[in-house]
Design an enzyme around this catalytic site. Structure first.
Site, PDB file in Angstrom:
ATOM      1  N   HIS A  99       0.833  -1.228   0.000  1.00  0.00           N
ATOM      2  CA  HIS A  99       0.000   0.000   0.000  1.00  0.00           C
ATOM      3  C   HIS A  99       0.857   1.262   0.000  1.00  0.00           C
ATOM      4  O   HIS A  99       0.450   2.295   0.493  1.00  0.00           O
ATOM      5  CB  HIS A  99      -0.964   0.031   1.196  1.00  0.00           C
ATOM      6  CG  HIS A  99      -1.710  -1.249   1.402  1.00  0.00           C
ATOM      7  ND1 HIS A  99      -2.967  -1.476   0.896  1.00  0.00           N
ATOM      8  CD2 HIS A  99      -1.339  -2.399   2.023  1.00  0.00           C
ATOM      9  CE1 HIS A  99      -3.354  -2.705   1.209  1.00  0.00           C
ATOM     10  NE2 HIS A  99      -2.375  -3.290   1.885  1.00  0.00           N
ATOM     11  N   SER A 107      16.621  20.468 -15.165  1.00  0.00           N
ATOM     12  CA  SER A 107      15.460  21.279 -15.536  1.00  0.00           C
ATOM     13  C   SER A 107      15.998  22.504 -16.267  1.00  0.00           C
ATOM     14  O   SER A 107      17.084  22.990 -15.952  1.00  0.00           O
ATOM     15  CB  SER A 107      14.725  21.698 -14.270  1.00  0.00           C
ATOM     16  OG  SER A 107      14.011  22.897 -14.493  1.00  0.00           O
ATOM     17  N   LYS A 160      17.669  20.844  -9.909  1.00  0.00           N
ATOM     18  CA  LYS A 160      17.039  19.541 -10.135  1.00  0.00           C
ATOM     19  C   LYS A 160      18.015  18.432 -10.561  1.00  0.00           C
ATOM     20  O   LYS A 160      18.982  18.668 -11.263  1.00  0.00           O
ATOM     21  CB  LYS A 160      15.938  19.663 -11.197  1.00  0.00           C
ATOM     22  CG  LYS A 160      14.763  20.504 -10.776  1.00  0.00           C
ATOM     23  CD  LYS A 160      14.065  19.994  -9.527  1.00  0.00           C
ATOM     24  CE  LYS A 160      13.266  18.737  -9.765  1.00  0.00           C
ATOM     25  NZ  LYS A 160      12.037  18.975 -10.522  1.00  0.00           N
ATOM     26  N   GLU A 197      11.482   7.613 -15.764  1.00  0.00           N
ATOM     27  CA  GLU A 197      10.125   8.063 -16.112  1.00  0.00           C
ATOM     28  C   GLU A 197       9.785   7.646 -17.541  1.00  0.00           C
ATOM     29  O   GLU A 197       8.661   7.255 -17.848  1.00  0.00           O
ATOM     30  CB  GLU A 197      10.036   9.583 -16.002  1.00  0.00           C
ATOM     31  CG  GLU A 197      10.186  10.104 -14.582  1.00  0.00           C
ATOM     32  CD  GLU A 197      10.313  11.623 -14.572  1.00  0.00           C
ATOM     33  OE1 GLU A 197      11.451  12.121 -14.704  1.00  0.00           O
ATOM     34  OE2 GLU A 197       9.289  12.291 -14.480  1.00  0.00           O
TER      35      GLU A 197
END
Ligand code: ARG
Length: 481
Positions: free
Chosen positions: A157, A278, A284, A291
């Site tokens: 979970h 970024s 970043k 991804e």
């Protein structure tokens, strides 16, 4: 233009260029060119052996096909604008050797020809995927052996659950990729039947020898019914499914890495070799690789769904709709290979932080189940043990005390059966060591799992090695006998 037309077809009219443009699959078909040429070389040899084409004509056709292969290889081939790669090759052959070219299509239809090209292509791609699956499995094994003893939380979970070893996390994904080996081997077996020889749909009255073509192209058997063969894309579905499922596994691995790399988890640091930036925020260190691995799985699933939908509702025999299988089938293999390759390149630059992982385990009562099990070992009914440990965790949480630091005096105020020995089972390292049963996170159990992954990697390499690639087939057919 359009040599697949007769006067019966055209009744004297010329095909609208818009119709040719709309119906042509030549562009996507180019990825099938090598398979098409190899299929033709084998078919031609069979025609020559059975006397359906004279040796003299066969030799000229053979040389023409080999020349086309060589020019394609050198990037110099310009095919005429035909409906598909099959017609384009025949037209090109005609331009080179004249009338003899017209004998190559004896006892063959594009319906069985395209089925052959696709099966050759799928077999070839499966060999590449299996090689790369073996590489990834070996990487996971190596990593598990090097820093497998690092401890981190497992999740259910998306809440911290129980302590595990890094080797167990790696072997968990390895188990998925090992199943993918099985799925690709199955897809290979499905593709490994020769469709050529059934003609357009009903077979041929000419004395062909399918068995000979099968041997030349190293298929394990022949397809059994032409009506089925020309409309059958089950082998492509099995392949697309194997690819989609592999990409799902890669996607889930990527999802873990993306989370682990966030400041909220802080379990891994991405090396500068793979961290992306970024254009606006100077601080970043983004996990774009992972991804995109996750994102690309959408296309794999889309390809499977598009093939399923394409075949659904088609009547028996060949239907031109099937040409729309091209994008989905042809994208699948290279996509699977590229995802596996990037995982093998990127994972070594994902660095786990021992201290951060351990801190996460300690602050969140992940050893609570171990305490309950220790009480069960003393004879308490599990439900009773579960309840009193729940009490203990509740009190500790309120006071901000980690489980490893609970004083026996405090624990005894909850239940007198909490003693030093029971409380000692809350040590994180010991929690993992105690998991000895098969499939669990303890060192011996994980060693079994790693063994299983070795076998899977081995099997992937062996299977890949026995799959005939298009390149190998060309080598075996390039000399005219
Ligand atoms: N281009 C077709 C395909 O890829 C080949 C078979 C077409 N047959 C036909 N009679 N038009 O599926």
């Amino acid at each position: 233009m359009s040599i697949a037309r007769t006067r019966a077809t055209s009744e004297g009219a010329t095909l609208l260029p818009e119709v040719l443009a709309f119906t042509s699959s030549l562009l996507p078909d180019l990825a099938l060119l090598r398979a098409d040429l190899v299929g033709s070389l084998a078919h031609l040899r069979m025609l020559a052996e059975t006397g359906l084409v004279s040796r003299e004509d066969a030799k000229r056709i053979h040389e023409g096909l080999v020349a086309i292969w060589n020019e394609a290889r050198a990037g110099k081939l310009q095919l005429p604008p035909e409906e598909d790669v099959h017609m384009a090759v025949e037209a090109e052959l005609f331009a080179r050797i004249g009338e003899a070219a017209g004998r190559l299509h004896t006892a063959r239809s594009r319906n069985d020809q395209v089925a052959l090209d696709l099966r050759l292509h799928v077999r070839d791609q499966i060999a590449a995927v299996l090689e790369n699956l073996a590489n990834l499995l070996e990487l996971l094994i190596e990593r598990a052996e090097k820093e497998g003893d690092l401890l981190l939380p497992s999740y259910t979970h998306r809440q911290r659950a129980q302590p595990i070893r890094l080797a167990y996390w790696l072997a968990g994904y390895g188990a998925m990729f090992a199943r993918d080996v099985d799925a690709f081997v199955f897809a290979f077996e499905q593709a490994d039947l020769l469709p050529l020889g059934v003609g357009a749909v009903a077979g041929t009255g000419l004395p062909i020898d399918r068995e000979m073509t099968r041997r030349l192209l190293r298929f394990s058997d022949l397809t059994c019914n032409g009506l089925d063969t020309v409309g059958d894309r089950d082998f492509a579905l099995d392949f697309a499914y194997a690819v989609a499922r592999l990409l799902l596994h890669a996607s889930r691995l990527a999802a873990d890495v993306v989370d682990f790399a966030s400041s909220e988890f802080g379990f891994v640091r991405l090396g500068g070799e793979i961290a992306c930036g970024s254009s606006l925020m100077p601080h970043k260190r983004n996990p774009d690789v992972f991804e995109l691995v996750r994102g690309r799985s959408a296309r794999g699933i889309g390809n499977l769904v598009s093939l399923l939908t394409l075949v659904k509702g088609l009547p028996g025999g060949y239907q031109r709709d099937l040409q729309e299988d091209r994008a989905a089938v042809l994208e699948s293999g290279p996509m699977a290979v590229s995802v596996l390759e990037i995982l093998v390149r990127a994972l070594p630059h994902v660095h786990f932080d021992r201290e951060a992982c351990l801190a996460a385990l300690r602050e969140d009562y992940t050893q609570a189940t171990d305490l309950a099990e220790a009480l069960v070992a003393r004879g308490l009914p599990f439900r009773e043990a579960y309840r009193i440990v729940g009490e203990l965790v509740h009190v500790c949480r309120q006071r901000g005390i980690p489980l490893e630091k609970v004083e026996p005096a405090l624990a005894r105020t909850i239940d007198p059966r909490f003693d030093e020995e029971i409380l000692a089972t809350a040590a994180v390292e010991a929690s993992v060591e105690r998991k000895v049963s098969r499939g669990s996170t303890g060192p011996i159990a994980v060693a079994h799992q790693i063994e299983f992954l070795w076998d899977a990697a081995q099997r992937a390499r062996e299977e890949a090695a026995r799959i005939p690639t298009v390149e190998q087939l060309f080598e075996s057919l390039r000399e005219f006998p």
